[in-house]
Write an enzyme that holds these catalytic residues in place. Structure first.
Site, short mmCIF file in Angstrom:
data_model
loop_
_atom_site.label_atom_id
_atom_site.label_comp_id
_atom_site.label_asym_id
_atom_site.label_seq_id
_atom_site.Cartn_x
_atom_site.Cartn_y
_atom_site.Cartn_z
N HIS A 174 19.17 40.57 32.38
CA HIS A 174 19.93 40.18 33.57
C HIS A 174 21.15 41.10 33.71
CE1 HIS A 174 18.37 35.79 32.77
NE2 HIS A 174 17.42 36.62 33.19
N HIS A 205 23.43 32.07 37.04
CA HIS A 205 22.25 32.66 37.69
C HIS A 205 20.96 32.09 37.12
CE1 HIS A 205 23.60 35.10 34.27
NE2 HIS A 205 22.32 35.32 34.04
N HIS A 251 23.46 43.85 18.27
CA HIS A 251 24.53 44.85 18.42
C HIS A 251 24.77 45.60 17.10
CE1 HIS A 251 26.16 42.79 22.23
NE2 HIS A 251 25.49 43.89 22.53
N ASP A 277 23.68 47.95 45.43
CA ASP A 277 24.54 49.11 45.13
C ASP A 277 23.74 50.42 45.12
OD1 ASP A 277 26.38 47.15 44.77
OD2 ASP A 277 26.31 47.21 42.57
N ALA A 325 48.76 71.30 20.90
CA ALA A 325 50.06 71.09 21.58
C ALA A 325 50.87 70.12 20.74
CB ALA A 325 49.84 70.53 22.97
N MET A 373 23.75 50.76 20.90
CA MET A 373 23.76 49.29 20.77
C MET A 373 25.13 48.75 20.36
SD MET A 373 20.92 48.64 21.99
CE MET A 373 20.95 46.87 21.89
N HIS A 384 20.59 49.94 26.95
CA HIS A 384 21.18 49.04 25.94
C HIS A 384 20.51 47.66 25.99
CE1 HIS A 384 24.68 47.15 23.69
NE2 HIS A 384 24.21 46.09 24.34
N GLU A 385 20.42 47.07 27.18
CA GLU A 385 19.86 45.72 27.30
C GLU A 385 18.38 45.68 26.90
OE1 GLU A 385 23.53 44.49 28.14
OE2 GLU A 385 21.77 43.32 27.54
N HIS A 416 17.96 45.17 23.32
CA HIS A 416 17.96 43.74 22.94
C HIS A 416 16.60 43.12 23.22
CE1 HIS A 416 22.17 43.62 22.10
NE2 HIS A 416 22.57 43.73 23.34
N ASP A 429 6.35 40.36 30.35
CA ASP A 429 7.10 40.12 29.09
C ASP A 429 8.60 40.26 29.35
OD1 ASP A 429 4.77 39.85 27.44
OD2 ASP A 429 4.46 42.00 27.70
N ALA A 452 46.42 67.44 22.45
CA ALA A 452 47.16 66.26 22.97
C ALA A 452 48.55 66.25 22.36
CB ALA A 452 46.42 64.97 22.62
#
Lengths: 78, 367
Positions: free
Chosen positions: B97, B69, B129, B25, B281, B137, B119-120, B123, B59, B233
């Site tokens: 991953h 996978h 989380h 991508d 509004a 997170m 974010h990953e 971890h 690491d 809104a």
């Protein structure tokens, strides 16, 4: 399942997969899903984590969060 | 913030990483740059350093894969699960991953690789989380520009590794607003299918009449096509549509979907070009008119005809004496108009045409 609409069945399947993935719900049939204690306990855990009203029910707010794209790491535990 | 059980963390600060394959991508040079930028975020907050390996075992091994996978933790196709990572440790510990079935981007046109990678990697360094919807997170994806770590993330990672020894001050992403802050001001308020939505910064609270506790969410987690922050809104229940304003643009939303043809310019409503922003509004069910407030004036829009009423704009101060000359947000319920100005909320009786009560703005959130 009682004569639930297909949407409700889809929602329960989505919820069960979500809770297995992120809250350690044990795999396999949960008997009548809606009533199963394990299922409701995990729903409560998830609602508590996301600061929702803890009802143990698969309400709209809870489903909304389950449908959001997210990280695959569990929210609680190993 | 949360850590993994047993507070898993790396026992040394000089870590290695390796990108073992690339997504089609993006250009591989872009992926290299994105991953390095994501690692730099965590280095900025800690003493950790990251050295790149081009072969062998690092690491942190970073890869793209789809469905099953190789770790018995399969992905699920487009959307849903975007990526996952393993807490610090040997072998698969620390690995990251990404689900190749997602569309990875360098912007907000689809899933932003930098946001997800940062974010990953959180971890991979030992953060679990967070329940704070403003934290990086937090489990659900949301796109934001700028420095990605909130105070909550910084506290969590420094609890494990301490601060960056260079003492560089970080400018964390603003935290989620606290609802019972007496100084709370709000950006917009609207009803929507029987619930009340209160918008503030990048977040909204959703208030159900039966539940005292509002639920806070990131606006873009629910409506990814909206801007981070909104100005105003309102809901037209007859059309089952919510209209959201930001700057000179307006979005029409039905449920979670953007109505075809939107966003549009606010001037399509008949507002003069000099108007660059709608502050508030509100749809008055009893008259079928929508009041649009901008600076010190307001307009009345006839929803049935789709035209502006004549004789407008009018002065807010003249027609709504006692509330001040500007409005941040507005709501209507059972013959009363609720006009928010700064930290206060004015209950204005539409029948007796006067302010009958003044409350704190946060009282709308059951504070």
């Amino acid at each position: 399942f009682s004569s639930s609409s297909s949407t409700e069945i889809d929602d329960y399947l989505l919820a069960e997969k979500y809770l297995r993935q992120h809250y350690g719900l044990s795999p396999g049939l949960q008997g009548s899903r809606a009533a199963s204690g394990a299922f409701q306990t995990k729903i409560r855990e998830m609602q508590k984590f996301f600061r929702l009203k803890v009802t143990g029910n698969l309400d709209e707010n809870t489903l909304d969060i389950m449908k959001q794209p997210r990280c695959g790491v569990p929210d609680i535990g190993e | 913030y949360n850590h993994f059980p047993r507070r898993l963390k790396w026992e040394r600060n000089d870590l290695t990483f390796r990108i073992t394959n690339y997504t089609p991508d993006l250009k591989s040079t872009d992926v290299d740059r994105i991953i390095r930028r994501a690692l730099n975020v965590w280095s900025a907050a800690t003493p950790l350093t990251f050295r790149k390996l081009r072969e062998g075992i690092a690491d942190i091994m970073i890869s793209f894969g789809s469905k099953e996978h190789g770790d018995f933790n399969p992905f699920d196709g487009p959307n849903g699960l975007l990526a996952h990572a393993y807490p610090p440790g040997r072998d698969i510990g620390g690995d990251v991953h990404f689900d190749e079935d997602e569309n990875w981007t360098n912007d907000q046109s689809d899933y932003n690789l930098f946001i997800v990678a940062t974010h990953e990697l959180g971890h991979a360094l030992g953060l679990a989380h967070s329940s704070d919807p403003g934290a990086l997170m937090y489990p659900a994806y949301s796109y934001n520009e700028g420095f990605p770590l909130a105070e909550d993330d910084i506290d969590g990672i420094q609890d494990l590794y301490g601060p960056n020894p260079n003492g560089k001050k970080l400018k964390p992403r603003p935290d989620a607003p606290t609802r019972c802050d007496p100084e709370l001001t709000i950006d917009a308020v609207t009803d929507l299918r029987g619930e009340t939505y209160i918008f503030k910064d990048r977040f909204f609270w959703r208030l159900h009449p039966q539940f005292p506790e509002p639920q806070q969410s990131l606006t873009r987690s629910t409506w990814p096509f909206l801007p981070n922050q909104v100005d105003a809104a309102y809901e037209n229940p007859d059309k089952d549509t919510m209209f959201v304003f930001r700057g000179i643009r307006m979005w029409a939303i039905s449920g979670y979907d953007l109505v075809k043809g939107y966003p549009k310019y606010i001037h399509k409503l008949g507002l003069p070009k000099r108007i660059r922003k709608i502050d508030a509004a509100v749809y008055i069910k009893d008259t079928g008119k929508t009041l649009l407030f901008s600076d010190e004036e307001y307009w009345s829009y006839n929803e049935a005809k789709g035209t502006m009423d004549t004789g407008y704009p009018r002065s807010i101060e003249t027609d709504f004496p006692g509330i001040g000359d500007e409005v941040d947000a507005a709501a209507y319920r059972s013959g009363y108009l609720y006009l928010f100005n700064d930290k206060l909320q004015f209950e204005y009786s539409y029948i007796s045409r006067k302010v009958v009560r003044i409350m704190r703005a946060n009282s709308v959130l059951n504070c």
